[in-house]
Every structure is written in C-alpha cells, then in structure tokens.
Write an enzyme that holds these catalytic residues in place. Structure first.
Site, mmCIF file in Angstrom:
data_model
loop_
_atom_site.group_PDB
_atom_site.id
_atom_site.type_symbol
_atom_site.label_atom_id
_atom_site.label_comp_id
_atom_site.label_asym_id
_atom_site.label_seq_id
_atom_site.Cartn_x
_atom_site.Cartn_y
_atom_site.Cartn_z
ATOM 1 N N GLY A 116 81.857 -5.274 15.877
ATOM 2 C CA GLY A 116 83.003 -6.110 16.232
ATOM 3 C C GLY A 116 82.682 -7.031 17.386
ATOM 4 N N ALA A 117 81.461 -7.614 17.365
ATOM 5 C CA ALA A 117 80.957 -8.344 18.533
ATOM 6 C C ALA A 117 81.151 -9.848 18.460
ATOM 7 C CB ALA A 117 79.465 -8.040 18.720
ATOM 8 N N ILE A 148 86.890 -8.000 22.712
ATOM 9 C CA ILE A 148 86.209 -7.032 23.569
ATOM 10 C C ILE A 148 84.717 -7.015 23.280
ATOM 11 C CG2 ILE A 148 86.023 -4.591 24.173
ATOM 12 C CD1 ILE A 148 88.985 -4.299 23.412
ATOM 13 N N TYR A 154 97.071 3.150 11.275
ATOM 14 C CA TYR A 154 96.087 2.913 12.332
ATOM 15 C C TYR A 154 95.788 4.190 13.110
ATOM 16 C CZ TYR A 154 94.104 0.856 16.613
ATOM 17 O OH TYR A 154 93.294 0.549 17.681
#
Length: 327
Positions: free
Chosen positions: A50-51, A55, A194
């Site tokens: 998730g780069a 974040i 979630y």
C-alpha cells in the site's frame, strides 16, 4: 505399557534478551526517535505494501531517508514509479513491485520475485487495506463486501507474510508489522466487514508471535484511529472528524520498528477494551445510540460521494492492476 512423554526444554535465552532490551528501546524511541530509527534500519531491506499513497508513501520516504532500502508494493505502477523516483533522486534506495495483494496468484508472484532479487528482507509492513462502512442490514445482498475485505486485509497480508517466513528463519530473524485499527477495540457500528478482517489478522498475528518468538521473528500490531488518507475519503462525515496526519501515523510505525513492542496504540484503545469487558451492555448501548444518530455514507446509500474541493486525486485506490514493466 504406557510410553513416556518426552518434553523438550524450551530455549528461554531469546526471550530474556528481548525482555531486557524492551525498556531501553522504548526510552530510546521516546527521547531520540530519529537517531535510533536510523540505527535500527540503516542498510536493512523493508517491504511496504500500500505504498503508492497515504501512510505507505509517507513511510517509504521516512525509512529511505533513514537509510533503508525500501521495496514498495501497490496496484498503480505509475504512482509507485513516481515515489521510487523521488526517493532515488534524494539519494535513497527503492524498488517498485506493482501487485494486487488481494489476488493470490499475483501476491505469490511478487513474493517470489522479491525473494529472488533480494538476499534478505528484514521488515515487512502490511499496510495495504480496504475499509467498507456499511451496516449489516444493508449488506444482506452484498456478501462480496466481506469477501473483499478478507481477501486483502487478512488473506493477502498473511499470504505475503507466510511467503517471507522461511527467509526470516534462514537469515536468523525479521519483523512483521501489521497495520490494524482502533476499531478492533472500540467496535464502531457499520464496520462489520472491515473489523472482522482486521480482527482475524490480529488473532493470526498474536498466535504466530507466540510460535516464532524464540526464532527472533517479531510481530507488532499498530492500531490506528482515523488517518487522513484516501481510505476514509468516501465517508463524508470523516471530513469533519479528528484524524491523524500520515506523518503522525508514520511516527507510530517507526515506534514499532524501533521498540518491536507488541502493540502500538493510544490510551483510548485500552479504555475501550476495559469498557467492553467490564460493562458490555452499557458499551453496546452507547455505540448503538451513536449508530442511530449518525447518517449513512453516500456509498452505503448507493450514491457516488462528492469529491471535496482541494483534496488530492484518489484514483490510485481503484485503478486496474498494471504489471511491473521489465527493463
């Protein structure tokens, strides 16, 4: 004649060393975070999922600046290459590995590629995630909501972790940091899909830690409150809610890297856990009244949320997968 049960004596030395260093590392992280982050990761290889934004992107810049070689994964090839270029231009080391972590075949392909190209991977940060805000009663015909969150937040994270565990054992240790949420403690309404996936991830993480601690393989959980990233953008009410900045969230992850503590989170998480355990009915009533008072998001109502003026482009979270370009 009954056979005797032979028990092996456990090796307590790794645990003694870890406990002895815990207080020192926490003090270091508080007083000299920048210096000790560099000491901890300089020359190390860190894989961040998730780069491409939020974040993960901010963390990539921080760790590369501190001397780590960062391996960056996300679905968007273009965005990853922009982050890698910025890091390399600043004198850092970075590689892009576009991948859909929720796709089992693609996740395994990326893991094999990383293991073949890098002799060691020291830290894995499972940051990629999907959040869905929708009440159970509105999810009756949307079972895929639960499948999608589990595929990325749980199955994708542990699939990648398990692919790296043999390398961790061969090289004598490693660290896995799994990004979770304050919601696991506070149990807010509308997040059943979630929170179920993050709860599963937390349970797996804690059991794996109990099994691998003597092999110098450490697991940390980071329980974030709201963070101002593209993930929360579709929910209109969050535009007016308190939230950490990505830079503040990165501070929490860096604390986990330096201290290797089991869980990083705020005081509110501990208070919520105590409340749910000691006064469960009162806790349920408070959350339920809040649920009745707050409106549904545009997405839950089947409408496209209005994009706030001045906010960034959130398209990277929904672009189709593009494979890594070979040089």
């Amino acid at each position: 004649m009954a056979r005797r049960l032979h028990l092996k004596l456990p090796d307590i030395r790794p645990h003694a060393r870890e406990l002895a260093g815990t207080l020192v590392r926490r003090l270091d992280a508080t007083l000299f975070p920048g210096m000790h982050l560099r000491r901890r990761i300089q020359g190390k290889t860190v894989l961040i999922t998730g780069a491409s934004t939020g974040i993960g992107e901010a963390l990539a810049y921080r760790l590369a600046d501190a001397g780590a070689r960062v391996l960056l994964s996300a679905r968007s090839t273009e965005k990853l290459e922009q982050v890698v270029s910025a890091i390399v231009d600043a004198g850092g080391q970075a590689d892009a590995y576009p991948c859909d972590i929720a796709n089992p075949d693609d996740c395994e392909r990326m893991a094999a590629e990383i293991l073949a190209e890098h002799p060691h991977v020291d830290i894995l940060i499972n940051n990629a995630g999907r959040s869905i805000r929708r009440p159970v009663i509105h999810s009756l015909a949307r079972f895929h909501d639960f499948e999608r969150t589990m595929q990325l937040n749980y199955f994708g994270a542990i699939r990648l972790t398990m692919a790296l565990l043999p390398r961790f054992r061969e090289q004598g240790g490693g660290q896995v940091i799994n990004i979770s949420t304050l919601g696991v403690q506070t149990l807010p309404a509308r997040f059943s899909a979630y929170l179920a996936s993050k709860g599963a991830l937390e349970m797996w993480t804690q059991v794996a830690a109990n099994e691998l601690g003597h092999e110098n393989i450490h697991f940390s959980l980071v329980n974030f409150p709201l963070v101002r990233t593209p993930m929360i953008a579709p929910t209109e009410i969050y535009r007016y809610s308190p939230a950490l900045t990505p830079a503040q969230a990165v501070d929490w992850i860096c604390q986990a890297i330096i201290t290797r503590q089991k869980r990083v989170g705020g005081v509110s998480a501990q208070l919520a856990t105590l409340m749910h355990m000691s006064l469960p009915k009162l806790s349920e009533a408070i959350v339920n009244m809040g649920y009745q008072m707050t409106p549904e998001s545009a997405a839950a109502r089947g409408k496209t949320p209005r994009k706030p003026v001045g906010d960034g482009d959130y398209g990277d979270n929904v672009r189709p997968l593009r494979r890594r370009r070979r040089q």
